[in-house]
Scaffold this active site. Structure first.
Site, PDB file in Angstrom:
ATOM      1  N   GLU A 176      27.727   6.462  24.626  1.00 41.68           N
ATOM      2  CA  GLU A 176      28.940   6.864  25.340  1.00 41.68           C
ATOM      3  C   GLU A 176      28.768   6.656  26.839  1.00 41.68           C
ATOM      4  O   GLU A 176      29.660   6.182  27.524  1.00 41.68           O
ATOM      5  CB  GLU A 176      29.278   8.333  25.058  1.00 41.68           C
ATOM      6  N   GLU A 177      27.571   7.034  27.345  1.00 40.67           N
ATOM      7  CA  GLU A 177      27.318   6.893  28.788  1.00 40.67           C
ATOM      8  C   GLU A 177      27.484   5.428  29.209  1.00 40.67           C
ATOM      9  O   GLU A 177      28.085   5.122  30.238  1.00 40.67           O
ATOM     10  CB  GLU A 177      25.902   7.397  29.111  1.00 40.67           C
ATOM     11  N   ARG A 178      26.958   4.524  28.402  1.00 39.50           N
ATOM     12  CA  ARG A 178      26.986   3.102  28.784  1.00 39.50           C
ATOM     13  C   ARG A 178      28.388   2.521  28.691  1.00 39.50           C
ATOM     14  O   ARG A 178      28.818   1.752  29.559  1.00 39.50           O
ATOM     15  CB  ARG A 178      25.968   2.331  27.932  1.00 39.50           C
TER      16      ARG A 178
ATOM     17  N   ALA B 222      30.293   3.827  31.653  1.00 36.81           N
ATOM     18  CA  ALA B 222      29.950   3.115  32.895  1.00 36.81           C
ATOM     19  C   ALA B 222      30.723   1.800  32.983  1.00 36.81           C
ATOM     20  O   ALA B 222      31.235   1.427  34.048  1.00 36.81           O
ATOM     21  CB  ALA B 222      28.449   2.856  32.957  1.00 36.81           C
TER      22      ALA B 222
END
Ligand SMILES: Cc1cc2nc3c(=O)[nH]c(=O)nc-3n(C[C@H](O)[C@H](O)[C@H](O)COP(=O)(O)OP(=O)(O)OC[C@H]3O[C@@H](n4cnc5c(N)ncnc54)[C@H](O)[C@@H]3O)c2cc1C
Length: 383
Positions: free
Chosen positions: A241-243, A246
């Protein structure tokens, strides 16, 4: 990617909030090198924007991740990178594992107030001696009766000076490095937690970044997210999810960078013409727009797969890699076309040039993305 009226409603609500409550304060927050996270998050919480993809039972909206993507993309309208990043930490970096694997009690204690915006969350993975090599972290959480006793420290903690709790990755056992870790919810006011320093950076100025120290910090074992020893696996999932987040948040900020450069160079006169009329300039901008569309297509495809419940490890890593590359290439090329004006602090393109540089480093460096992609392609052995 099909956007529905519900997606557009999220976009409109957030855009209005950004125009009214965030962008007018960005310059002040950039100068102060911090923004009032509690105030901003409480307002976002009232609008229902901190829990779009979180379960309804805990105050979220239970929507699929395409809504998080719309939110991330819209946050790219903020005229700095630091505030979107801080919001992303709250919604899509520090809380996905808790929402997915946390006990009911833990979710009531930490997730519910993170969705209302009462609590500010931070993520503690990186350390002074371990960033890319997550498996080699040294912070320990030793079992003692019904508690864990935490010793060590975390580096580069976004929201760290203001956070109420940290989603902490620590070694809870002595086994193999991928099976000896757990994720814990650690209240930042627990005795023994201290902020060693606020780190000064070249960009993302409005976002506070802390080095955090743990000295005999005692938390109950019920603050562990999910099973003991599964922390590394949970964090790797949380990184997806973080990637994607971003990549999604850069789509709009890079678009604005190109558009503002077109507007400026269309007006700026030289050699009896305008900067934009120079073939090199408008060909370069056309090339950059094409690159940006390829990032958009890649990101949307990865999000569609995520929504269908498919493994997005490879495409999320590719999207993050491409985003990191373009976050360097687009502002760098555009800055050139602004001439001396591009080299000033007040310029939106120069801010993105500094802020965007982080994308190739944070949340897994470009080289880490390349090694994940190579493993997914079967070139390198998987662990
Ligand atoms: C502003 C900011 C905010 C951050 N926020 C957070 C946060 O909230 N929480 C958190 O836990 N972390 C956070 N981070 C940390 C970030 O995720 C790490 O900086 C990142 O993972 C890289 O780790 P490192 O800095 O230790 O670099 P290192 O691990 O020392 O790597 C240095 C360089 O080595 C190269 N490299 C790495 N792996 C490979 C490889 N396999 N092959 C070839 N070369 C390689 C890359 O060029 C890399 O940049 C933040 C960092 C910054 C700067």
């Amino acid at each position: 990617m099909q956007f529905t009226p519900e997606h557009e409603a999220v976009r409109d609500t957030l855009l209005r909030f950004i125009d009214r409550e965030i962008n007018p304060h960005v310059e002040e927050w950039e100068t102060a090198e911090i923004f009032p996270a509690h105030e901003v998050f409480r307002s976002l919480g009232r609008l229902g924007l901190l829990g779009l993809t979180k379960p309804e039972a805990y105050g979220g909206s239970g929507l699929d991740w395409s809504f998080a993507m719309v939110m991330a993309e819209t946050l790219g309208r903020i005229r700095c990178g630091g505030v979107p990043m801080a919001i992303g930490v709250q919604t899509d970096m520090a809380t996905p594992a808790l929402a997915r694997f946390g006990s009911d009690e833990l979710r009531r204690e930490f997730l519910v107030p993170s969705i209302t915006g009462e609590f500010v969350a931070c993520l503690g993975v990186s350390e002074t001696e371990a960033g890319s090599d997550v498996a080699s972290i040294r912070t320990t959480a030793r079992s003692d009766g019904g508690d864990y006793v935490i010793d060590g420290g975390k580096m580069w903690t976004t929201n760290g000076t203001q956070a109420d709790w940290m989603c902490l990755l620590a070694n809870t056992g002595d086994g193999p490095a991928h099976r000896n870790k757990s994720l814990l919810c650690v209240p930042m006011n627990t005795p023994g937690v201290s902020i060693s320093r606020k780190i000064r950076k070249i960009g993302m100025m409005a976002s506070d970044t802390a080095q955090v120290h743990f000295d005999g910090v005692r938390v109950p074992q019920r603050f562990r997210i999910g099973e003991e020893g599964q922390g590394f696996t949970y964090q790797m999932l949380q990184f997806q999810e973080e990637r994607l987040w971003a990549a999604a948040t850069l789509l709009q900020s890079l678009q604005s960078c190109i558009e503002e450069t077109i507007a400026y160079t269309r007006e700026r006169k030289l050699f009896g013409s305008t900067v934009l009329a120079q073939q090199w300039v408008h060909f370069s901008l056309a090339e950059l727009q094409t690159e940006l569309e390829s990032l958009r297509a890649l990101t949307y495809r990865a999000v569609e797969m995520l929504v269908r419940g498919e493994d997005v490890t490879q495409l999320a890593s590719m999207a993050k890699l491409k985003a990191g590359r373009l976050a360097r290439q687009i502002p760098d090329s555009c800055l050139q076309f602004w001439g001396g004006m591009g080299y000033t602090m007040e310029n939106p393109v120069s801010r993105l040039y500094r802020d965007g540089r982080l994308t190739s480093i944070g949340g897994g460096a470009d080289e880490v993305m390349l090694s994940i992609i190579a493993k997914q392609m079967g070139i390198l052995a998987r662990r």
